[in-house]
Write an enzyme that holds these catalytic residues in place. Structure first.
Site, PDB file in Angstrom:
ATOM      1  CG  HIS A 236      -1.740  -1.159   1.482  1.00  0.00           C
ATOM      2  ND1 HIS A 236      -2.947  -1.381   0.834  1.00  0.00           N
ATOM      3  CD2 HIS A 236      -1.555  -2.214   2.317  1.00  0.00           C
ATOM      4  CE1 HIS A 236      -3.470  -2.515   1.277  1.00  0.00           C
ATOM      5  NE2 HIS A 236      -2.652  -3.040   2.155  1.00  0.00           N
TER       6      HIS A 236
HETATM    7  O1  RIB Z   1      -4.725  -0.239   5.067  1.00  0.00           O
HETATM    8  C1  RIB Z   1      -3.361  -0.229   4.733  1.00  0.00           C
HETATM    9  C2  RIB Z   1      -2.599   0.698   5.611  1.00  0.00           C
HETATM   10  O2  RIB Z   1      -2.707   0.256   6.961  1.00  0.00           O
HETATM   11  C3  RIB Z   1      -1.096   0.710   5.302  1.00  0.00           C
HETATM   12  O3  RIB Z   1      -0.568   1.971   5.578  1.00  0.00           O
HETATM   13  C4  RIB Z   1      -0.531  -0.294   6.257  1.00  0.00           C
HETATM   14  O4  RIB Z   1       0.820   0.004   6.627  1.00  0.00           O
HETATM   15  C5  RIB Z   1      -1.422  -0.095   7.445  1.00  0.00           C
HETATM   16  O5  RIB Z   1      -0.914   0.989   8.183  1.00  0.00           O
END
Ligand code: RIB
Ligand code: CA
Length: 307
Positions: A236
């Site tokens: 992500h």
């Molecule tokens: O939903 C994904 C996010 O939540 C990313 O930033 C992951 O590191 C968690 O923090």
């Protein structure tokens, strides 16, 4: 060159995002600020220091931020990132310390010093919400925020909400109503840009950093296979950083986003007015499409370049 501050809660994908930023000559990482999220603030801060030490970049200052969200209790996503927040590789405890001064004061000072500074929050938005509360008017001096968070469609931590927004909806509301140029890199694009195991195998043999990332991925991917059954895993936060480097991986639409700051089951949802039904002015550039293979090829090449 774009100057950034990475506000982060390492976290496997946060760590990979930091490594991508450090591997990219298009960016100057002015600093890393830490927030509670994937794990406690103590652990996310230690993890940020570990990564910087691993690649011998302790010149990059780390400043500690908020130990808990504005309203809800702190809640660690240990089911994804493990007890340390960076389970998998055996990284030594950090030898360096964070710098003096709270994260939001560091960010405020850097915004004043550097025109065009881009804030890249890839964890809960608590630090950014506090920044806007403590420094009224700073909105006009922040060039851009590119955040990882939210989703047009389904959530990941609840059916409605993505983790970073769900963890601190009030802070997120503050950011999305700030008038700042905000880009939202949400699950709709990160879930379509999965890092596949064969790409990771390229990294595994590509040197010590590649091996570290492969070990991070092995742990993180095993958790994602259990949850989703996918062949790959979403990195992500690295996609948000990649979007700052090159805007052609993620396609965005300028739309109105409202954060649900009410009770569950909707709490933390980002209501994206994709079809412009509300008449509300757009307040964010929302990721709607992504060149997944292009992004992951770029990511692997950049990470491999760290040796
Ligand atoms: O939903 C994904 C996010 O939540 C990313 O930033 C992951 O590191 C968690 O923090
Ligand atoms: Ca994160």
């Amino acid at each position: 060159m774009t100057k950034i501050i990475l506000d982060t809660d390492p976290g496997h994908d946060d760590a990979i995002a930091l490594l991508l930023a450090l591997a990219s000559p298009e960016l100057e990482v002015l600093g890393v600020t830490t927030v509670s999220g994937n794990q406690t603030l103590e652990k996310t801060t230690a993890n940020a220091l570990k990564i910087l030490e691993f690649v011998e970049r302790t010149d990059v200052p780390v400043h500690v931020g908020a130990p808990r969200p504005l309203v809800r209790e702190q809640w660690a996503a240990a089911y994804v990132h493990g007890e340390s927040g960076l389970d998998g590789p055996d990284l030594p405890d950090p030898k360096t310390d964070p710098r003096k001064g709270h994260a939001i004061d560091f960010i405020a000072a850097q915004v004043e010093e550097h025109d065009g500074l881009v804030l890249v929050p890839v964890g809960p938005l608590t630090n950014i919400g506090l920044l806007l509360a403590k420094y009224p008017g700073i909105e006009s001096r922040i060039a851009r925020i590119v955040l990882m968070g939210g989703s047009i469609a389904e959530g990941n931590v609840t059916p409605a909400a993505e983790f970073n927004i769900w963890a601190d909806p009030e802070a997120a509301h503050r950011v999305f109503t700030s008038g700042i140029d905000v880009t939202m890199v949400g699950l709709d694009v990160t879930h379509k840009a999965l890092l596949l195991t064969d790409k990771v195998d390229e990294l595994r043999a590509a040197g010590r950093v590649g091996s570290l990332v492969a070990q991070l991925y092995d742990f993180y991917h095993e958790r994602h296979v259990r949850m989703y059954g996918w062949e790959g895993s979403p990195v992500h936060d690295a996609l948000a950083v990649a979007h700052v480097i090159r805007g052609d991986f993620v396609e965005t639409e300028h739309r109105h986003v409202q954060v649900d700051i009410g009770p569950e089951p909707g709490r933390g949802r980002t209501y994206v007015d994709l079809w412009k039904r509300t008449g509300n002015e757009p307040n964010a550039h929302v990721g709607v499409g992504v060149n997944g293979p292009g992004f992951t090829q770029f990511l692997v090449q950049r990470l491999a370049s760290l040796g």
